[in-house]
Design a protein around this motif. Structure first.
Motif, PDB file in Angstrom:
ATOM      1  N   TYR A  93       0.849  -1.197   0.000  1.00 38.61           N
ATOM      2  CA  TYR A  93       0.000   0.000   0.000  1.00 38.61           C
ATOM      3  C   TYR A  93       0.887   1.250   0.000  1.00 38.61           C
ATOM      4  N   ASN A  94       1.600   1.453  -1.097  1.00 43.10           N
ATOM      5  CA  ASN A  94       2.652   2.476  -1.173  1.00 43.10           C
ATOM      6  C   ASN A  94       2.238   3.750  -1.896  1.00 43.10           C
ATOM      7  N   ASN A  95       0.977   3.864  -2.315  1.00 45.46           N
ATOM      8  CA  ASN A  95       0.473   5.047  -3.017  1.00 45.46           C
ATOM      9  C   ASN A  95       1.235   5.349  -4.306  1.00 45.46           C
ATOM     10  N   LEU A  96       1.668   4.319  -4.992  1.00 46.61           N
ATOM     11  CA  LEU A  96       2.288   4.483  -6.306  1.00 46.61           C
ATOM     12  C   LEU A  96       1.362   3.842  -7.332  1.00 46.61           C
ATOM     13  N   PRO A  97       0.630   4.656  -8.076  1.00 45.40           N
ATOM     14  CA  PRO A  97      -0.337   4.108  -9.037  1.00 45.40           C
ATOM     15  C   PRO A  97       0.330   3.232 -10.099  1.00 45.40           C
ATOM     16  N   ILE A  98      -0.342   2.153 -10.436  1.00 42.13           N
ATOM     17  CA  ILE A  98       0.083   1.281 -11.524  1.00 42.13           C
ATOM     18  C   ILE A  98      -0.835   1.591 -12.699  1.00 42.13           C
ATOM     19  N   VAL A  99      -0.251   2.033 -13.820  1.00 44.96           N
ATOM     20  CA  VAL A  99      -1.029   2.441 -14.990  1.00 44.96           C
ATOM     21  C   VAL A  99      -0.735   1.484 -16.135  1.00 44.96           C
ATOM     22  N   GLU A 100      -1.794   0.937 -16.723  1.00 49.23           N
ATOM     23  CA  GLU A 100      -1.679   0.067 -17.897  1.00 49.23           C
ATOM     24  C   GLU A 100      -2.460   0.698 -19.036  1.00 49.23           C
ATOM     25  N   ASP A 101      -1.805   0.856 -20.185  1.00 46.79           N
ATOM     26  CA  ASP A 101      -2.435   1.454 -21.360  1.00 46.79           C
ATOM     27  C   ASP A 101      -2.268   0.480 -22.518  1.00 46.79           C
ATOM     28  N   ASP A 102      -3.387  -0.104 -22.994  1.00 45.18           N
ATOM     29  CA  ASP A 102      -3.307  -1.069 -24.090  1.00 45.18           C
ATOM     30  C   ASP A 102      -3.645  -0.442 -25.448  1.00 45.18           C
ATOM     31  N   GLY A 103      -3.734   0.895 -25.496  1.00 48.37           N
ATOM     32  CA  GLY A 103      -4.054   1.585 -26.740  1.00 48.37           C
ATOM     33  C   GLY A 103      -5.528   1.914 -26.876  1.00 48.37           C
ATOM     34  N   ARG A 104      -6.394   1.082 -26.305  1.00 45.88           N
ATOM     35  CA  ARG A 104      -7.843   1.325 -26.364  1.00 45.88           C
ATOM     36  C   ARG A 104      -8.406   1.778 -25.024  1.00 45.88           C
ATOM     37  N   SER A 105      -7.727   1.374 -23.943  1.00 45.19           N
ATOM     38  CA  SER A 105      -8.222   1.720 -22.612  1.00 45.19           C
ATOM     39  C   SER A 105      -7.048   1.905 -21.653  1.00 45.19           C
ATOM     40  N   ILE A 106      -7.367   2.501 -20.526  1.00 46.23           N
ATOM     41  CA  ILE A 106      -6.360   2.740 -19.495  1.00 46.23           C
ATOM     42  C   ILE A 106      -6.898   2.172 -18.188  1.00 46.23           C
ATOM     43  N   ARG A 107      -6.067   1.415 -17.514  1.00 45.97           N
ATOM     44  CA  ARG A 107      -6.411   0.884 -16.192  1.00 45.97           C
ATOM     45  C   ARG A 107      -5.445   1.485 -15.181  1.00 45.97           C
ATOM     46  N   ILE A 108      -5.987   1.984 -14.084  1.00 47.88           N
ATOM     47  CA  ILE A 108      -5.163   2.567 -13.029  1.00 47.88           C
ATOM     48  C   ILE A 108      -5.513   1.856 -11.726  1.00 47.88           C
ATOM     49  N   LYS A 109      -4.487   1.378 -11.040  1.00 51.54           N
ATOM     50  CA  LYS A 109      -4.669   0.742  -9.730  1.00 51.54           C
ATOM     51  C   LYS A 109      -3.800   1.492  -8.739  1.00 51.54           C
ATOM     52  N   ASN A 110      -4.387   1.840  -7.605  1.00 46.46           N
ATOM     53  CA  ASN A 110      -3.635   2.540  -6.571  1.00 46.46           C
ATOM     54  C   ASN A 110      -4.021   1.988  -5.207  1.00 46.46           C
ATOM     55  N   GLU A 111      -3.029   1.652  -4.405  1.00 45.78           N
ATOM     56  CA  GLU A 111      -3.252   1.157  -3.052  1.00 45.78           C
ATOM     57  C   GLU A 111      -2.513   2.062  -2.082  1.00 45.78           C
ATOM     58  N   TYR A 112      -3.208   2.467  -1.020  1.00 47.60           N
ATOM     59  CA  TYR A 112      -2.581   3.380  -0.065  1.00 47.60           C
ATOM     60  C   TYR A 112      -3.244   3.245   1.299  1.00 47.60           C
TER      61      TYR A 112
END
Length: 152
Positions: free
Chosen positions: A90-109
């Protein structure tokens, strides 16, 4: 869309860093028994932006138990002690995935930290780049609100 990702990340960092007199946990201070409530939230996409979160589940109660030995944190899971660090996860560093059509962002804090209380928060955001499908955008939040009931 890149601006939106940047703003989401900046907002997360700002919200956490603006909190006054925040207790900073160490792995050692997490050792003990915690009574926790698990609450799920969802935000709808309305007028090209996310609305406020709405609680989508009943509160589920549970317990977390940690011990600290040999400079390492262990969590009791299924009657076994598992080594790990909540602070690393839970380090508050967002994980961003971009596959060209969509963006997924995961953040734990961690939030609302005091010596005997803490919320473990996990947020997920899913954004469709093609504006014709914006109604599929979603945002969810899981909060595990814990109160320390015994120290180890």
């Amino acid at each position: 869309m890149k601006n939106l990702i940047f703003l989401c990340c900046l907002a997360s960092i700002t919200l956490v860093s603006c909190n006054k007199k925040v207790y900073r946990f160490t792995d050692e201070s997490l050792a003990g028994q915690w009574s926790c409530n698990r609450i799920e939230y969802q935000a709808s996409w309305v007028n090209n932006k996310f609305a406020d979160y709405v609680q989508t589940s009943n509160v589920t109660k549970g317990q977390l138990i940690f011990k600290y030995e040999n400079n390492q944190l262990f969590a009791l899971k299924n009657s076994q002690w598992i080594k790990g660090s909540i602070l690393t996860e839970y380090n508050n560093l967002p994980i961003v995935e971009d596959d060209g059509r969509s963006i997924r962002i995961k953040n734990e804090y961690l939030e609302n930290q005091t010596k005997n209380t803490v919320n473990l928060v996990e947020e997920h955001t899913y954004l469709i780049k093609d504006t014709r499908y914006n109604k599929l955008n979603s945002k969810s939040k899981l909060v595990i609100a814990c109160i320390k009931i015994a120290s180890k």
